[in-house]
Design a protein around this motif. Structure first.
Motif, PDB file in Angstrom:
ATOM      1  N   PHE B 206     100.255  75.855  32.223  1.00 37.85           N
ATOM      2  CA  PHE B 206      98.601  76.644  31.575  1.00 37.85           C
ATOM      3  C   PHE B 206      99.118  77.502  29.645  1.00 37.85           C
ATOM      4  N   VAL B 207      99.749  78.000  29.789  1.00 37.91           N
ATOM      5  CA  VAL B 207     100.619  79.200  28.827  1.00 37.91           C
ATOM      6  C   VAL B 207     100.278  77.898  27.078  1.00 37.91           C
ATOM      7  N   VAL B 208     101.073  76.350  27.473  1.00 37.78           N
ATOM      8  CA  VAL B 208     101.113  76.051  26.076  1.00 37.78           C
ATOM      9  C   VAL B 208      99.745  75.966  25.556  1.00 37.78           C
ATOM     10  N   VAL B 209      99.004  75.019  27.139  1.00 36.34           N
ATOM     11  CA  VAL B 209      97.317  75.379  26.627  1.00 36.34           C
ATOM     12  C   VAL B 209      97.325  76.478  25.850  1.00 36.34           C
ATOM     13  N   ALA B 210      96.583  77.484  26.855  1.00 36.72           N
ATOM     14  CA  ALA B 210      96.001  79.243  26.078  1.00 36.72           C
ATOM     15  C   ALA B 210      97.019  79.095  24.696  1.00 36.72           C
ATOM     16  N   ILE B 211      98.305  79.200  24.060  1.00 37.72           N
ATOM     17  CA  ILE B 211      98.803  79.525  22.891  1.00 37.72           C
ATOM     18  C   ILE B 211      98.172  78.624  21.994  1.00 37.72           C
ATOM     19  N   GLY B 212      97.461  77.118  22.502  1.00 36.40           N
ATOM     20  CA  GLY B 212      97.819  76.379  21.881  1.00 36.40           C
ATOM     21  C   GLY B 212      96.058  76.065  21.057  1.00 36.40           C
ATOM     22  N   ILE B 213      95.164  76.627  21.877  1.00 37.70           N
ATOM     23  CA  ILE B 213      93.815  76.775  21.788  1.00 37.70           C
ATOM     24  C   ILE B 213      93.574  78.013  21.121  1.00 37.70           C
ATOM     25  N   PHE B 214      93.572  79.368  21.557  1.00 36.01           N
ATOM     26  CA  PHE B 214      93.551  80.344  21.256  1.00 36.01           C
ATOM     27  C   PHE B 214      94.714  80.148  19.262  1.00 36.01           C
ATOM     28  N   ALA B 215      95.683  80.823  19.856  1.00 38.54           N
ATOM     29  CA  ALA B 215      96.534  81.215  18.979  1.00 38.54           C
ATOM     30  C   ALA B 215      97.089  80.244  17.399  1.00 38.54           C
ATOM     31  N   ILE B 216      96.800  79.391  18.025  1.00 41.66           N
ATOM     32  CA  ILE B 216      96.775  77.940  16.888  1.00 41.66           C
ATOM     33  C   ILE B 216      95.808  77.489  16.001  1.00 41.66           C
ATOM     34  N   GLY B 217      95.173  77.474  17.322  1.00 46.57           N
ATOM     35  CA  GLY B 217      93.419  77.075  16.547  1.00 46.57           C
ATOM     36  C   GLY B 217      92.762  78.165  16.081  1.00 46.57           C
ATOM     37  N   GLU B 218      93.320  79.048  16.666  1.00 50.09           N
ATOM     38  CA  GLU B 218      92.413  80.790  15.241  1.00 50.09           C
ATOM     39  C   GLU B 218      93.362  80.221  14.411  1.00 50.09           C
ATOM     40  N   VAL B 219      94.852  80.346  14.211  1.00 52.57           N
ATOM     41  CA  VAL B 219      95.401  80.540  12.456  1.00 52.57           C
ATOM     42  C   VAL B 219      94.682  78.929  11.960  1.00 52.57           C
ATOM     43  N   LEU B 220      94.641  78.407  12.505  1.00 55.90           N
ATOM     44  CA  LEU B 220      94.131  76.905  11.680  1.00 55.90           C
ATOM     45  C   LEU B 220      92.638  76.988  11.019  1.00 55.90           C
ATOM     46  N   ALA B 221      91.427  77.102  12.055  1.00 54.64           N
ATOM     47  CA  ALA B 221      90.023  77.757  11.512  1.00 54.64           C
ATOM     48  C   ALA B 221      90.543  78.945  10.439  1.00 54.64           C
ATOM     49  N   ILE B 333      93.537  84.283  31.469  1.00 56.40           N
ATOM     50  CA  ILE B 333      95.590  84.287  30.832  1.00 56.40           C
ATOM     51  C   ILE B 333      95.962  85.902  31.880  1.00 56.40           C
ATOM     52  N   LEU B 334      94.825  86.785  32.195  1.00 60.18           N
ATOM     53  CA  LEU B 334      95.962  87.573  32.723  1.00 60.18           C
ATOM     54  C   LEU B 334      95.826  86.614  34.262  1.00 60.18           C
ATOM     55  N   LEU B 335      94.834  86.131  34.646  1.00 60.53           N
ATOM     56  CA  LEU B 335      95.545  85.339  35.710  1.00 60.53           C
ATOM     57  C   LEU B 335      96.632  84.307  35.718  1.00 60.53           C
ATOM     58  N   ALA B 336      96.410  83.817  34.952  1.00 54.09           N
ATOM     59  CA  ALA B 336      97.520  82.995  34.773  1.00 54.09           C
ATOM     60  C   ALA B 336      98.575  84.555  34.904  1.00 54.09           C
ATOM     61  N   ALA B 337      99.314  84.861  34.185  1.00 53.64           N
ATOM     62  CA  ALA B 337     100.497  85.771  33.956  1.00 53.64           C
ATOM     63  C   ALA B 337     100.256  86.494  35.424  1.00 53.64           C
ATOM     64  N   LEU B 338      99.663  86.853  36.480  1.00 50.65           N
ATOM     65  CA  LEU B 338     100.031  87.381  37.524  1.00 50.65           C
ATOM     66  C   LEU B 338     100.329  85.870  39.080  1.00 50.65           C
ATOM     67  N   VAL B 339      99.916  84.649  37.947  1.00 52.50           N
ATOM     68  CA  VAL B 339     100.808  83.620  39.539  1.00 52.50           C
ATOM     69  C   VAL B 339     101.925  83.400  39.141  1.00 52.50           C
ATOM     70  N   LEU B 340     102.306  83.693  37.347  1.00 57.21           N
ATOM     71  CA  LEU B 340     103.473  83.211  36.794  1.00 57.21           C
ATOM     72  C   LEU B 340     104.678  84.347  37.245  1.00 57.21           C
ATOM     73  N   TRP B 341     104.059  85.468  38.076  1.00 58.02           N
ATOM     74  CA  TRP B 341     104.772  86.335  38.494  1.00 58.02           C
ATOM     75  C   TRP B 341     105.103  86.422  39.673  1.00 58.02           C
ATOM     76  N   GLY B 342     104.513  85.357  40.412  1.00 60.43           N
ATOM     77  CA  GLY B 342     104.526  84.830  41.979  1.00 60.43           C
ATOM     78  C   GLY B 342     103.406  85.433  42.873  1.00 60.43           C
ATOM     79  N   PHE B 343     102.079  86.116  42.368  1.00 61.71           N
ATOM     80  CA  PHE B 343     100.985  87.164  42.866  1.00 61.71           C
ATOM     81  C   PHE B 343      99.662  86.155  43.164  1.00 61.71           C
ATOM     82  N   LYS B 344      99.475  86.786  44.423  1.00 63.81           N
ATOM     83  CA  LYS B 344      98.110  85.796  44.539  1.00 63.81           C
ATOM     84  C   LYS B 344      97.168  86.522  44.433  1.00 63.81           C
ATOM     85  N   PRO B 345      96.454  86.604  43.364  1.00 63.24           N
ATOM     86  CA  PRO B 345      94.852  87.157  42.807  1.00 63.24           C
ATOM     87  C   PRO B 345      93.774  86.380  44.151  1.00 63.24           C
ATOM     88  N   GLY B 346      93.667  87.117  44.114  1.00 64.11           N
ATOM     89  CA  GLY B 346      92.602  87.733  45.685  1.00 64.11           C
ATOM     90  C   GLY B 346      91.775  88.302  46.610  1.00 64.11           C
TER      91      GLY B 346
END
Lengths: 139, 504
Positions: B206-221, B333-346
């Motif tokens: 997910f991080v690859v998608v998020a950084i690509g879409i938000f960070a790289i996409g924003e810089v290019l725009a 992205i915060l949800l993905a962070a929680l999952v990355l650290w091993g938590f299950k938001p719910g």
């Protein structure tokens, strides 16, 4: 021939993606003895993509879009893609310095000396922060 | 655990020196990110996500949340001084904030933005603290069908509010579901959409998608424009930044309604802080005695949207932490962070991780105080950030994105994917496809498919299970109604007008 809108072309590309998803999904089980198979969900979102993109192709508006400046963005993207592709052979320092030099000198038309200094400074900064301070490996 | 005991426990966590430091780093970074046009909180959080894998989860969550709400404070500075919103939630602040600055009242405009942000941000955290635990207890009754219905409802709200074209928003979401489906099917071990590449068997991070879409996409725009906007003079000295007593009296209603509207809209998936700030501005204008002066430099026109967009943060964390449903790109992205650290938001998240939840809540109270202190006297210093040449800033963002991805996966293939998603992010901006539905599709896709398949296993393949259970039936009905809104011309006109205002 009438000039097609960007919506038409993006809709067409997405319709092709949707078609590909549907064809692939039909090759997997739709339902198994235990319940839905691996083809169940992809088939439905694939059909959804085909339906929505067909709507864009046939009913999309000829919305004006401003493509001035797109050349600069696409050139930078190409430079980024090349620098990532050659990372394996030339390493992070050289490929990233070249990318930075390109952005500063070509995209922002700063003198080559300024571009070289920025490139060197940025690469040195990355080496200091990531491998040395944080212990994170560079590509 | 009752709220008072939870809060005491939370302060014990948040006041640990390391967590105080991370809170400060988060709000400081957030302010800087908010000030910089073209670098938003989702891009920053996505870029830092790989690095947080090395941190204690409580400290990491406190820091990332600090970036999230800190950016809302910083965004107003750029709106007021440059007439360019530092982040999307501050768009409406440009109207009266910049007009005030042009009249020589930049100081009170910056001051009232910080004060409104502090008041409403604190009310938002109070709301989070009061609403989240009971909602989580209610959601304990949820099973797979309810989860599927809830995710469908959340996605339909995002689709409704994310773009002018429903078809494009739906397409973005469906493509997100497809990206989430790439890899090995966990139920049957079938490889799906891997194009014969071993690297894709475990799916796309997910991080690859998020950084690509938000960070790289924003810089290019942002790279499309060569010129940099001109900064108005920044008032120096605390006295020049403080609003007068009359200003504060004029803003009383704005503080109150901005706090309430912001929180309520935050709880709603998909609406987001930009819509909260526009609605709050509209309400303020509608009830004001001097509504015809709005847009010419009225101080309530700064206080109301700035309050709403800060209060929205607390509201947006409610569905994320209690139901595991993010309502925006940043919370995804915060949800993905929680999952990355091993938590299950719910629903079980708060009871299983009281230290993390209450520590986060307490840190947000502390963070808001830090932000008030940082943003009142230090605004002139922060404004200097705007003098950073963009030709230095953009290579830095690209470099951090590359190192962040490589640092987390060690894969050069992921870097190629990053470049690909960067191009996709840029093209989506150009072609007016909203990115939030795609990101939410990627985040929720796996869980949604799992919930649907588990539901159908429970019912032996009968779809009736989704409509025979009352909560699930209710949420699916709402989702369907929301998706049918474009067919009702008056409602759709309202929706499109709101989104056009947001973009103008």
């Amino acid at each position: 021939m009438r000039r097609r809108s960007p919506d038409f072309w993006s809709g067409l590309a997405l319709a092709a993606l949707g078609g590909y998803i549907v064809v692939q999904a039909r090759g997997w089980d739709y339902l198994t003895e235990d319940g839905p198979g691996p083809g169940f969900f992809p088939l439905w979102y694939g059909l959804g993509i085909v339906a929505c993109s067909a709507y864009l192709v046939f009913f999309g508006k000829d919305s004006p879009s401003d493509w001035r400046g797109a050349g600069r963005a696409l050139a930078t993207w190409a430079a980024l893609a090349v620098s990532v592709a050659v990372l394996k052979w030339v390493g992070f320092a050289l490929s990233f310095a070249a990318l930075t030099f390109f952005i500063v000198a070509v995209m922002y038309r700063r003198p080559p000396v300024v571009a070289a200094l920025v490139a060197l400074g940025v690469v040195a900064g990355f080496y200091l922060v990531f491998p040395l301070a944080l212990g994170v490996a560079l590509p | 655990m009752d709220i008072a005991a939870g809060l005491i426990q939370g302060f014990a966590v948040a006041l640990q020196p390391a967590n105080l430091l991370w809170c400060f780093v988060g709000v400081l970074l957030g302010t800087v990110v908010g000030i910089m046009p073209g670098l938003g909180p989702p891009a920053t959080i996505a870029m830092l996500l790989p690095l947080t894998a090395l941190m204690n989860p409580a400290g990491a969550m406190i820091m990332l949340a600090g970036i999230y709400y800190g950016a809302k404070y910083g965004g107003s500075t750029t709106s007021i001084l440059l007439n360019v919103p530092g982040e999307s939630a501050s768009v409406v602040t440009c109207l009266d904030g910049y007009a005030m600055a042009r009249k020589g009242r930049a100081g009170p405009a910056l001051g009232i933005a910080a004060i409104a942000s502090f008041i409403a941000g604190t009310v938002g955290v109070l709301g989070l603290m009061l609403v989240a635990p009971p909602l989580a207890r209610f959601a304990l009754a949820f099973s797979a069908p309810e989860y599927f219905a809830l995710m469908a409802f959340g996605l339909s709200m995002v689709v409704l509010l994310a773009g002018r074209s429903m078809a494009k928003a739906l397409l973005a979401m469906l493509v997100g579901l497809w990206i989430a489906g790439i890899g090995t099917d966990l139920f049957t071990s079938t490889s799906r959409f891997t194009f014969g590449r071993m690297e894709l068997l475990s799916g796309i991070d997910f991080v690859v998608v998020a950084i690509g879409i938000f960070a790289i996409g924003e810089v290019l725009a942002n790279l499309e424009a060569r010129e940099e906007p001109q900064l108005l003079p920044v008032p120096k000295g605390l006295r020049n930044l403080l609003p007068t007593m009359q200003d504060l009296r004029d803003c009383r209603f704005a503080f109150a309604q901005g706090s309430i509207i912001g929180f309520l809209i935050g709880v709603l998936p998909g609406a987001g802080s930009t819509i909260a700030s526009f609605i709050s501005y509209g309400v303020e204008k509608a009830f004001s005695r001097r509504r015809e002066e709005f847009g010419t430099g009225v101080i309530e026109g700064v206080a109301a949207p700035e309050g709403a967009n800060n209060s929205e943060t607390g509201g947006a964390l409610v569905p994320l932490l209690t139901l595991g449903i993010p309502g925006s790109g940043t919370t995804a992205i915060l949800l993905a962070a929680l999952v990355l650290w091993g938590f299950k938001p719910g629903p079980l998240f708060i009871s299983e991780n009281p230290n993390l939840f209450w520590g986060l809540v307490a840190s947000m109270y502390i963070g808001n105080v830090m932000l008030l202190i940082l943003n009142l006297p230090l605004v002139p210093l922060f404004a200097q950030v705007l003098r950073t040449p963009v030709y230095v800033l953009y290579p830095l963002i690209l470099g951090v994105s590359i190192v962040g991805i490589y640092g987390s996966s060690g894969s050069l293939f992921d870097l190629m994917l990053l470049a690909g998603f960067g191009l996709l992010g840029y093209l989506m901006r150009k072609l007016d496809y909203p990115s939030a539905p795609l990101i939410l599709g990627v985040v929720l896709g796996g869980a949604m498919e799992r919930a649907l398949r588990q539901s159908l296993m429970m019912s032996e393949g009968s779809l009736s299970i989704l409509v025979s259970r009352p909560i699930s039936a209710l949420m699916l009905s709402f989702a369907l109604l929301i998706l049918l809104i474009p067919l009702f011309s008056r409602l759709n006109t309202w929706r499109v007008r709101a989104l056009e205002q947001k973009d103008s």
